[in-house]
Design a protein around this motif. Structure first.
Motif, PDB file in Angstrom:
ATOM      1  N   CYS A 119       0.828  -1.205   0.000  1.00  0.00           N
ATOM      2  CA  CYS A 119       0.000   0.000   0.000  1.00  0.00           C
ATOM      3  C   CYS A 119       0.860   1.250   0.000  1.00  0.00           C
ATOM      4  N   GLU A 120       0.511   2.177  -0.880  1.00  0.00           N
ATOM      5  CA  GLU A 120       1.259   3.433  -0.943  1.00  0.00           C
ATOM      6  C   GLU A 120       1.175   4.185   0.374  1.00  0.00           C
ATOM      7  N   LYS A 121       2.129   5.090   0.555  1.00  0.00           N
ATOM      8  CA  LYS A 121       2.196   5.935   1.733  1.00  0.00           C
ATOM      9  C   LYS A 121       1.349   7.188   1.505  1.00  0.00           C
ATOM     10  N   ALA A 122       0.909   7.872   2.548  1.00  0.00           N
ATOM     11  CA  ALA A 122       0.913   7.381   3.921  1.00  0.00           C
ATOM     12  C   ALA A 122       0.049   6.124   4.003  1.00  0.00           C
ATOM     13  N   PHE A 123       0.439   5.199   4.850  1.00  0.00           N
ATOM     14  CA  PHE A 123      -0.188   3.886   4.891  1.00  0.00           C
ATOM     15  C   PHE A 123      -1.706   3.995   5.017  1.00  0.00           C
ATOM     16  N   THR A 124      -2.139   4.745   6.025  1.00  0.00           N
ATOM     17  CA  THR A 124      -3.564   4.913   6.277  1.00  0.00           C
ATOM     18  C   THR A 124      -3.814   6.354   6.729  1.00  0.00           C
ATOM     19  N   PHE A 125      -5.065   6.671   6.984  1.00  0.00           N
ATOM     20  CA  PHE A 125      -5.396   8.004   7.480  1.00  0.00           C
ATOM     21  C   PHE A 125      -5.021   8.147   8.945  1.00  0.00           C
ATOM     22  N   ASP A 126      -5.218   7.092   9.732  1.00  0.00           N
ATOM     23  CA  ASP A 126      -4.879   7.168  11.152  1.00  0.00           C
ATOM     24  C   ASP A 126      -4.406   5.807  11.660  1.00  0.00           C
ATOM     25  N   VAL A 127      -3.928   5.793  12.880  1.00  0.00           N
ATOM     26  CA  VAL A 127      -3.367   4.585  13.478  1.00  0.00           C
ATOM     27  C   VAL A 127      -4.428   3.507  13.661  1.00  0.00           C
ATOM     28  N   ALA A 128      -5.648   3.899  13.986  1.00  0.00           N
ATOM     29  CA  ALA A 128      -6.701   2.901  14.194  1.00  0.00           C
ATOM     30  C   ALA A 128      -6.920   2.080  12.928  1.00  0.00           C
ATOM     31  N   GLU A 129      -6.895   2.735  11.786  1.00  0.00           N
ATOM     32  CA  GLU A 129      -7.031   2.014  10.524  1.00  0.00           C
ATOM     33  C   GLU A 129      -5.872   1.046  10.322  1.00  0.00           C
ATOM     34  N   LEU A 130      -4.663   1.509  10.593  1.00  0.00           N
ATOM     35  CA  LEU A 130      -3.488   0.674  10.398  1.00  0.00           C
ATOM     36  C   LEU A 130      -3.509  -0.527  11.332  1.00  0.00           C
ATOM     37  N   ASP A 131      -3.899  -0.310  12.574  1.00  0.00           N
ATOM     38  CA  ASP A 131      -3.953  -1.419  13.527  1.00  0.00           C
ATOM     39  C   ASP A 131      -4.920  -2.506  13.055  1.00  0.00           C
ATOM     40  N   GLU A 132      -6.028  -2.091  12.472  1.00  0.00           N
ATOM     41  CA  GLU A 132      -6.983  -3.081  11.985  1.00  0.00           C
ATOM     42  C   GLU A 132      -6.406  -3.886  10.826  1.00  0.00           C
ATOM     43  N   LEU A 133      -5.693  -3.221   9.923  1.00  0.00           N
ATOM     44  CA  LEU A 133      -5.078  -3.922   8.799  1.00  0.00           C
ATOM     45  C   LEU A 133      -4.019  -4.911   9.286  1.00  0.00           C
ATOM     46  N   ILE A 134      -3.205  -4.472  10.236  1.00  0.00           N
ATOM     47  CA  ILE A 134      -2.160  -5.354  10.771  1.00  0.00           C
ATOM     48  C   ILE A 134      -2.781  -6.592  11.407  1.00  0.00           C
ATOM     49  N   ALA A 135      -3.861  -6.397  12.142  1.00  0.00           N
ATOM     50  CA  ALA A 135      -4.526  -7.522  12.809  1.00  0.00           C
ATOM     51  C   ALA A 135      -5.072  -8.513  11.787  1.00  0.00           C
ATOM     52  N   ILE A 136      -5.673  -8.014  10.726  1.00  0.00           N
ATOM     53  CA  ILE A 136      -6.228  -8.897   9.692  1.00  0.00           C
ATOM     54  C   ILE A 136      -5.110  -9.656   8.991  1.00  0.00           C
ATOM     55  N   ALA A 137      -4.039  -8.946   8.638  1.00  0.00           N
ATOM     56  CA  ALA A 137      -2.927  -9.580   7.938  1.00  0.00           C
ATOM     57  C   ALA A 137      -2.317 -10.697   8.781  1.00  0.00           C
ATOM     58  N   LYS A 138      -2.148 -10.449  10.068  1.00  0.00           N
ATOM     59  CA  LYS A 138      -1.567 -11.477  10.938  1.00  0.00           C
ATOM     60  C   LYS A 138      -2.515 -12.654  11.111  1.00  0.00           C
ATOM     61  N   GLU A 139      -3.795 -12.360  11.245  1.00  0.00           N
ATOM     62  CA  GLU A 139      -4.777 -13.439  11.405  1.00  0.00           C
ATOM     63  C   GLU A 139      -4.813 -14.342  10.176  1.00  0.00           C
ATOM     64  N   LYS A 140      -4.699 -13.739   9.002  1.00  0.00           N
ATOM     65  CA  LYS A 140      -4.787 -14.492   7.761  1.00  0.00           C
ATOM     66  C   LYS A 140      -3.424 -14.908   7.214  1.00  0.00           C
ATOM     67  N   ASN A 141      -2.354 -14.567   7.939  1.00  0.00           N
ATOM     68  CA  ASN A 141      -0.994 -14.920   7.534  1.00  0.00           C
ATOM     69  C   ASN A 141      -0.675 -14.362   6.139  1.00  0.00           C
ATOM     70  N   LEU A 142      -0.972 -13.085   5.948  1.00  0.00           N
ATOM     71  CA  LEU A 142      -0.765 -12.412   4.669  1.00  0.00           C
ATOM     72  C   LEU A 142       0.288 -11.325   4.806  1.00  0.00           C
ATOM     73  N   PHE A 143       1.028 -11.131   3.745  1.00  0.00           N
ATOM     74  CA  PHE A 143       2.059 -10.096   3.727  1.00  0.00           C
ATOM     75  C   PHE A 143       1.402  -8.718   3.599  1.00  0.00           C
ATOM     76  N   LEU A 144       1.946  -7.752   4.359  1.00  0.00           N
ATOM     77  CA  LEU A 144       1.448  -6.377   4.331  1.00  0.00           C
ATOM     78  C   LEU A 144       2.623  -5.440   4.492  1.00  0.00           C
ATOM     79  N   MET A 145       2.710  -4.427   3.621  1.00  0.00           N
ATOM     80  CA  MET A 145       3.815  -3.469   3.716  1.00  0.00           C
ATOM     81  C   MET A 145       3.410  -2.118   3.161  1.00  0.00           C
TER      82      MET A 145
END
Length: 389
Positions: free
Chosen positions: A125-151
């Motif tokens: 995902c292009e920068k800035a990653f998200t609008f706020d930290v809450a959005e980013l935290d949700e993406l990180i949680a989903i990626a880890k749960e599904k074992n998917l790469f995120l950068m």
């Protein structure tokens, strides 16, 4: 001798704007020109708001004259099977796509990345990653749960000059860091831009902070957060910030933003700045002052090609003044393929994040943007992201 075939990663491109164009062009540049033979990129699908728009995007790439660097990929048939799709969701659902590249406006990043992850796709995902930290935290949680790469696509981290500069810091020749400043400013002539432009429309994350802020921030992270003496890697303390508003024609976004950070373990402060109404410093866009010498990175900080070492008065005679040119050769394209190569290798090796661009560091930078935005008085101050929606 056994010859190992390169690992092939199949990209789905979301959006057909300029950054998506540049990224896709770089995927089509001959990888051997940058010494890469272990990974291979394929553009499997392009998604836009209409099939016609996606088709135009692909057709324009296919029509490249042989003098254009990405014509190599066209001649190799790398676009022959590329699908033009009339919605992003169709790209997410395509079984021939491994990873989604997101080049949409920043306020769309979260929902686009979330939809891609939920569909089982890796995401860059292009920068800035998200609008706020809450959005980013949700993406990180989903990626880890599904074992998917995120950068987050902070291309500067993967440029040869960034490694060369960090090698100087690792050598210890400069001594301990004392203070730093980093500026990314461009006069974008915003007075002449339509109100729908991404710099002026608050609903698109308008202003300089989110669009330009990742560039001074990446140098604070590489030079200080990752400094060899910063062993604990504790996020720096956010000291204060200031925003000058751009209010012409009824807009209320930031024209200029400054923020001060305290890297307490190093005893070093960093002042970061963006400005969309004034050109940046041509020499010394990034300045790290250390015990023995200054490290100076010249403009443009998003893609610099020169850095200098300037000894301090009375410093050890072993520190010599020097100028280092580490450009990305013209025949290599824009320089976005370096991050794409990193993504391919991480996915090949079963990693869900990059050690060079870890999610924890994206989160630190995102928190700075939240603090600056909430401390200001622009229309973005109280805007909420789409986390949980």
């Amino acid at each position: 001798m056994t010859v190992t075939a390169p690992f092939t990663i199949r990209w789905g491109i979301i959006s057909t704007g300029q950054i998506a164009t540049d990224f896709t062009q770089d995927l089509l540049v001959d990888p051997s020109l940058r010494g890469v033979s272990d990974v291979k990129h394929v553009v499997a699908a392009v998604g836009s708001r209409s099939v016609e728009s996606a088709t135009r995007f692909i057709t324009k790439l296919k029509g490249a004259p042989t003098t254009d660097l990405w014509s190599w990929g066209v001649q190799q048939g790398m676009l022959d099977e590329t699908k033009a799709l009339g919605s992003y969701q169709e790209v997410y659902n395509d079984s021939n796509v491994d990873i989604i590249y997101i080049g949409t406006p920043v306020t769309h990043h979260h929902k686009d990345a979330k939809a891609a992850l939920l569909a089982g796709k890796h995401v860059l995902c292009e920068k800035a990653f998200t609008f706020d930290v809450a959005e980013l935290d949700e993406l990180i949680a989903i990626a880890k749960e599904k074992n998917l790469f995120l950068m987050e696509a902070v291309w500067t981290r993967f440029h040869p000059i960034s490694y060369a500069i960090q090698d100087v810091l690792k050598s210890g020749v400069l001594g301990a860091p004392k203070r730093m400043q980093a500026d990314f400013s461009i006069d974008f002539k915003v007075d002449n831009r339509p109100l729908s432009d991404r710099f002026l429309d608050a609903k698109l994350g308008g202003g300089g902070l989110l669009d330009m802020g990742p560039y001074p921030s990446v140098w604070a992270m590489l030079l200080l957060h990752q400094h060899p003496l910063n062993t604990k890697r504790v996020p720096p303390a956010f000291v204060n910030s200031y925003q000058r508003k751009y209010t012409k024609r009824g807009t209320n976004v930031d024209a200029r933003s400054r923020w001060l950070l305290d890297f307490e373990e190093l005893g070093c402060e960093a002042q970061l700045m963006t400005d969309m109404t004034c050109h940046g410093y041509k020499q010394g866009a990034v300045l790290l002052q250390c015990e023995n010498a200054d490290l100076v990175i010249d403009y443009q900080p998003q893609k610099p090609d020169t850095f200098r070492i300037i000894p301090n008065d009375g410093s050890d005679a072993t520190v010599k003044a020097s100028t280092h040119h580490v450009p990305i050769p013209a025949e290599l394209g824009h320089g976005l393929h370096f991050e794409a190569d990193e993504v391919a290798r991480c996915i090949r090796d079963g990693k869900i994040e990059s050690e060079r661009m870890p999610l924890s560091e994206s989160r630190i930078v995102q928190s700075w943007f939240d603090d600056v935005r909430k401390n200001g008085t622009t229309d973005l101050k109280d805007m909420k992201g789409t986390a949980g929606l």
